[in-house]
Design an enzyme around this catalytic site. Structure first.
Site, mmCIF file in Angstrom:
data_model
loop_
_atom_site.group_PDB
_atom_site.id
_atom_site.type_symbol
_atom_site.label_atom_id
_atom_site.label_comp_id
_atom_site.label_asym_id
_atom_site.label_seq_id
_atom_site.Cartn_x
_atom_site.Cartn_y
_atom_site.Cartn_z
ATOM 1 N N ARG A 194 39.879 46.117 41.014
ATOM 2 C CA ARG A 194 39.490 45.661 39.494
ATOM 3 C C ARG A 194 38.931 46.363 38.326
ATOM 4 N NH1 ARG A 194 42.285 40.993 38.140
ATOM 5 N NH2 ARG A 194 44.405 41.081 39.201
ATOM 6 N N ARG B 20 37.755 43.611 33.310
ATOM 7 C CA ARG B 20 36.494 42.047 32.226
ATOM 8 C C ARG B 20 35.684 42.439 32.126
ATOM 9 N NH1 ARG B 20 39.995 37.239 33.341
ATOM 10 N NH2 ARG B 20 40.203 37.999 34.841
ATOM 11 N N ARG C 254 39.946 44.637 24.608
ATOM 12 C CA ARG C 254 41.047 42.986 24.955
ATOM 13 C C ARG C 254 41.231 42.497 23.633
ATOM 14 N NH1 ARG C 254 38.991 38.396 27.267
ATOM 15 N NH2 ARG C 254 40.716 37.467 28.907
ATOM 16 N N ASP D 288 49.642 46.637 36.254
ATOM 17 C CA ASP D 288 49.378 45.431 36.826
ATOM 18 C C ASP D 288 50.820 45.339 37.701
ATOM 19 O OD1 ASP D 288 47.515 42.522 36.217
ATOM 20 O OD2 ASP D 288 49.836 42.035 36.911
ATOM 21 N N TYR E 257 55.149 35.699 43.161
ATOM 22 C CA TYR E 257 55.346 35.351 41.720
ATOM 23 C C TYR E 257 56.983 35.261 41.445
ATOM 24 C CZ TYR E 257 49.877 36.385 41.248
ATOM 25 O OH TYR E 257 48.835 36.891 41.750
HETATM 26 O O1 CP3 Z 1 42.041 47.791 40.146
HETATM 27 C C1 CP3 Z 1 41.921 48.071 38.413
HETATM 28 O O2 CP3 Z 1 40.837 48.543 38.260
HETATM 29 C C2 CP3 Z 1 43.467 48.529 38.227
HETATM 30 C C3 CP3 Z 1 43.635 47.646 37.324
HETATM 31 C C4 CP3 Z 1 44.568 46.573 38.064
HETATM 32 C C5 CP3 Z 1 45.193 45.356 37.320
HETATM 33 N N1 CP3 Z 1 45.624 44.281 38.339
HETATM 34 C C6 CP3 Z 1 44.916 44.553 35.970
HETATM 35 C C7 CP3 Z 1 44.541 43.509 34.901
HETATM 36 C C8 CP3 Z 1 45.293 46.782 39.098
HETATM 37 C C9 CP3 Z 1 44.894 46.504 40.437
HETATM 38 C C10 CP3 Z 1 46.121 45.210 39.556
HETATM 39 C C11 CP3 Z 1 46.386 44.336 40.543
HETATM 40 C C12 CP3 Z 1 46.909 42.944 40.404
HETATM 41 N N2 CP3 Z 1 47.766 42.053 39.231
HETATM 42 C C13 CP3 Z 1 47.188 42.186 41.362
HETATM 43 C C14 CP3 Z 1 46.598 43.007 43.270
HETATM 44 C C15 CP3 Z 1 45.246 42.511 43.531
HETATM 45 C C16 CP3 Z 1 44.666 40.959 43.053
HETATM 46 O O3 CP3 Z 1 43.690 41.248 42.251
HETATM 47 O O4 CP3 Z 1 44.899 40.661 44.035
HETATM 48 C C17 CP3 Z 1 47.494 40.849 41.475
HETATM 49 C C18 CP3 Z 1 47.999 39.292 41.787
HETATM 50 C C19 CP3 Z 1 48.003 41.144 39.756
HETATM 51 C C20 CP3 Z 1 48.192 39.909 39.648
HETATM 52 C C21 CP3 Z 1 47.626 38.922 38.099
HETATM 53 N N3 CP3 Z 1 47.404 39.783 36.983
HETATM 54 C C22 CP3 Z 1 46.537 38.135 37.996
HETATM 55 C C23 CP3 Z 1 47.011 37.067 39.170
HETATM 56 C C24 CP3 Z 1 46.370 37.891 36.609
HETATM 57 C C25 CP3 Z 1 45.244 37.411 36.221
HETATM 58 C C26 CP3 Z 1 43.847 36.702 37.248
HETATM 59 C C27 CP3 Z 1 42.638 37.898 35.960
HETATM 60 O O5 CP3 Z 1 42.019 37.915 36.842
HETATM 61 O O6 CP3 Z 1 42.544 37.403 35.103
HETATM 62 C C28 CP3 Z 1 45.962 39.570 36.207
HETATM 63 C C29 CP3 Z 1 45.460 39.283 35.240
HETATM 64 C C30 CP3 Z 1 44.887 41.284 35.418
HETATM 65 N N4 CP3 Z 1 45.284 42.362 35.569
HETATM 66 C C31 CP3 Z 1 43.670 41.882 34.785
HETATM 67 C C32 CP3 Z 1 43.840 43.142 34.344
HETATM 68 C C33 CP3 Z 1 42.412 43.348 34.062
HETATM 69 C C34 CP3 Z 1 43.083 40.278 33.427
HETATM 70 C C35 CP3 Z 1 43.889 40.752 31.605
HETATM 71 C C36 CP3 Z 1 42.763 40.225 31.472
HETATM 72 O O7 CP3 Z 1 41.844 41.751 31.511
HETATM 73 O O8 CP3 Z 1 42.984 39.599 29.996
#
Ligand code: CP3
Length: 343
Positions: A25, A29, A38, A74, A151
Site C-alpha cells: 500500500r 493515503r 484523491r 485494486d 468479497y
Molecule cells: O500497494 C499499493 O500501493 C498498490 C495499490 C493497492 C490498493 N489496493 C489501492 C487501494 C493494492 C495492492 C490493493 C490491494 C487490495 N485491495 C487488497 C489486498 C491487500 C490488503 O490490504 O489486504 C484488498 C483486501 C483490497 C480491497 C480494498 N481496497 C479495501 C478493503 C479497501 C478499503 C480499505 C482501505 O484501506 O481504505 C480498498 C481501497 C483502496 N485500495 C485504497 C487504496 C489506496 C484506499 C482508498 C482511497 O484512497 O480512497
C-alpha cells in the site's frame, strides 16, 4: 535494463549487500501527493485512468525511493470486470450491492469479456513503465481466489467473513466452481500484466488466515498453486497468504519465488519452515511505524539480522496505515538502505 534490480536479485536468491525494500500500500493515503489527487477524482477514476494510476504508482518512488514500484489498482477490479458492481465507499471500504448466492450467479460471471474490461490496467502498466524509466522493477498483482470469493459472497469487508466461509462449507461444489472461475481469469489477467511489462507479480491472500490448515489446503492453496504453476516461467511470483503460518513449509516447495509473511511469524520459525528454499518478504508490524524514527531504524536493523540479509525482501506485514507520518515511512526505507552487516 533496470538501474536497480535488487528485488529481482533477491527473488532469485542471490547474495546481496543489503535486502531490497518496498511497502504494501505504498501508493496511498499517507502521501500528500496522493491526497491531492484523491480530493479531485473518485477511487475508480484514479484506478481506471492510466495517466492518474501511473502517476500514483510513481509517487512513492519519487518521494521515498523504494526498490520497487507496485501498480496503483485494486484486487476488486476482478469481480467488477466479471460483471459485479463494486463501489468504494469513502472511509468505509468496498461494497458489492449484488453478491454471489447460487449457481446462476456464478454462471453469469464473465471471463473472456472480463479480460477486455481490464485493458485500463494493462494501459496503466505500459505508462507506469515509461514513467519509471527503468529506475526500479514494477510489481503487478491480483487477489488470491479465496480472498476474491470472500468479497463476492460477503459483499463488503468483514472481520471474520462468516458468510463467505459458510458458503464454502455448505455449498462446497459451488465454492469450487467459483474459485476455479476466478482462478482462470486471474491467470489470464496476470499473463496480460506480464506481457504489458510488470517484472514481478504478487498474489494477495489477505483473508486466508481465517481458514484452518485443512480448509486452507482445500479452498486456497489448490488455486495458489495453479496460478504459480501457470506463471512461474513468465515472471517471479510472491505469494502472500496473510496469517497462514501453517502454509509456509508446503509453499516453500512451490514454484513461487517468495512468500510474504506478517508480524505474527518470527524470523526463526519462517526460516525453519522454509529451510532457505525460498525468499521471505515481510514482516514489520505496520503499527510500529507510529514509533519515533530512531526506534524504527533500530527495529529494521534487528529484523534484517534476525532473518539474515539474503533471501529477504523487507516489507511491512500488511499495508501501510493512512496516518503514518512521512518521516516515519522514510525512516523505514532508509534503515534498510543503511544496513551494514556487522560480523
Ligand atoms: O500497494 C499499493 O500501493 C498498490 C495499490 C493497492 C490498493 N489496493 C489501492 C487501494 C493494492 C495492492 C490493493 C490491494 C487490495 N485491495 C487488497 C489486498 C491487500 C490488503 O490490504 O489486504 C484488498 C483486501 C483490497 C480491497 C480494498 N481496497 C479495501 C478493503 C479497501 C478499503 C480499505 C482501505 O484501506 O481504505 C480498498 C481501497 C483502496 N485500495 C485504497 C487504496 C489506496 C484506499 C482508498 C482511497 O484512497 O480512497
Amino acid at each position: 535494463m533496470l538501474k536497480n534490480d535488487l528485488l529481482l536479485q533477491a527473488l532469485r536468491g542471490e547474495s546481496l549487500e543489503r535486502p531490497p525494500v518496498w511497502m504494501m500500500r505504498q501508493a496511498g493515503r499517507y502521501l500528500k501527493e496522493y491526497q491531492a489527487l484523491r480530493a479531485k477524482y473518485d477511487f475508480f477514476t484514479r484506478v481506471k485512468n492510466p495517466d492518474l494510476a501511473s502517476d500514483i504508482t510513481i509517487q512513492p518512488i519519487d518521494s521515498l525511493d523504494m526498490d520497487a514500484a507496485i501498480l496503483f489498482s485494486d484486487i476488486l477490479v476482478i469481480p467488477q470486470a466479471m460483471g459485479l458492481e463494486v463501489q468504494m465507499i469513502e472511509n468505509k471500504g468496498p461494497f458489492l450491492p449484488k453478491t454471489i448466492q447460487n449457481k446462476a450467479d456464478i454462471d453469469a460471471l464473465k471471463i473472456n469479456e472480463a479480460v477486455k474490461n481490464l485493458h485500463f490496467v494493462f494501459d496503466a502498466i505500459t505508462v507506469s513503465k515509461e514513467k519509471l524509466n527503468n529506475r526500479v522493477p514494477l510489481i503487478g498483482f491480483a487477489g488470491a481466489p479465496f480472498t476474491i470469493l470472500c468479497y463476492m459472497i460477503e459483499g463488503k469487508g468483514s472481520k471474520n467473513f462468516d458468510k463467505a466461509k459458510a458458503f464454502c462449507f455448505t455449498k462446497r461444489e459451488l465454492a469450487h466452481e467459483l474459485l476455479q472461475k476466478i482462478t482462470k481469469l486471474t491467470i489470464l489477467y496476470l499473463k496480460e500484466q506480464i506481457k504489458s511489462g510488470v517484472d514481478v507479480v504478487q498474489i494477495f491472500d489477505s483473508w486466508s488466515g481465517l481458514l484452518s490448515p485443512a480448509d486452507f489446503n482445500e479452498f486456497s492453496e489448490t488455486y495458489l498453486l495453479q496460478i504459480s504453476n501457470e506463471l512461474s516461467d513468465l515472471a517471479p511470483i510472491i505469494l502472500f497468504p496473510k496469517g497462514s503460518w501453517y502454509a509456509l513449509e508446503k509453499l516453500s516447495h512451490s514454484k513461487a519465488s517468495a512468500i510474504g509473511i506478517d508480524w505474527t511469524i518470527s524470523a526463526k520459525f519462517a526460516r525453519e519452515c522454509t529451510q532457505n528454499r525460498i525468499t521471505i518478504q515481510g514482516n514489520y508490524d505496520p503499527c510500529k511505524l507510529y514509533q519515533a524514527p530512531d526506534l524504527i531504524k533500530k527495529d529494521v536493523h534487528q529484523l534484517i539480522s534476525d532473518f539474515g540479509k539474503d533471501k529477504l525482501i523487507v516489507n511491512l506485514g500488511h499495508g501501510i496505515l493512512p496516518d503514518i507520518p512521512l518521516k516515519n515511512a522514510k525512516a523505514f526505507v532508509n534503515a534498510v538502505k543503511t544496513y551494514k552487516e556487522t560480523r
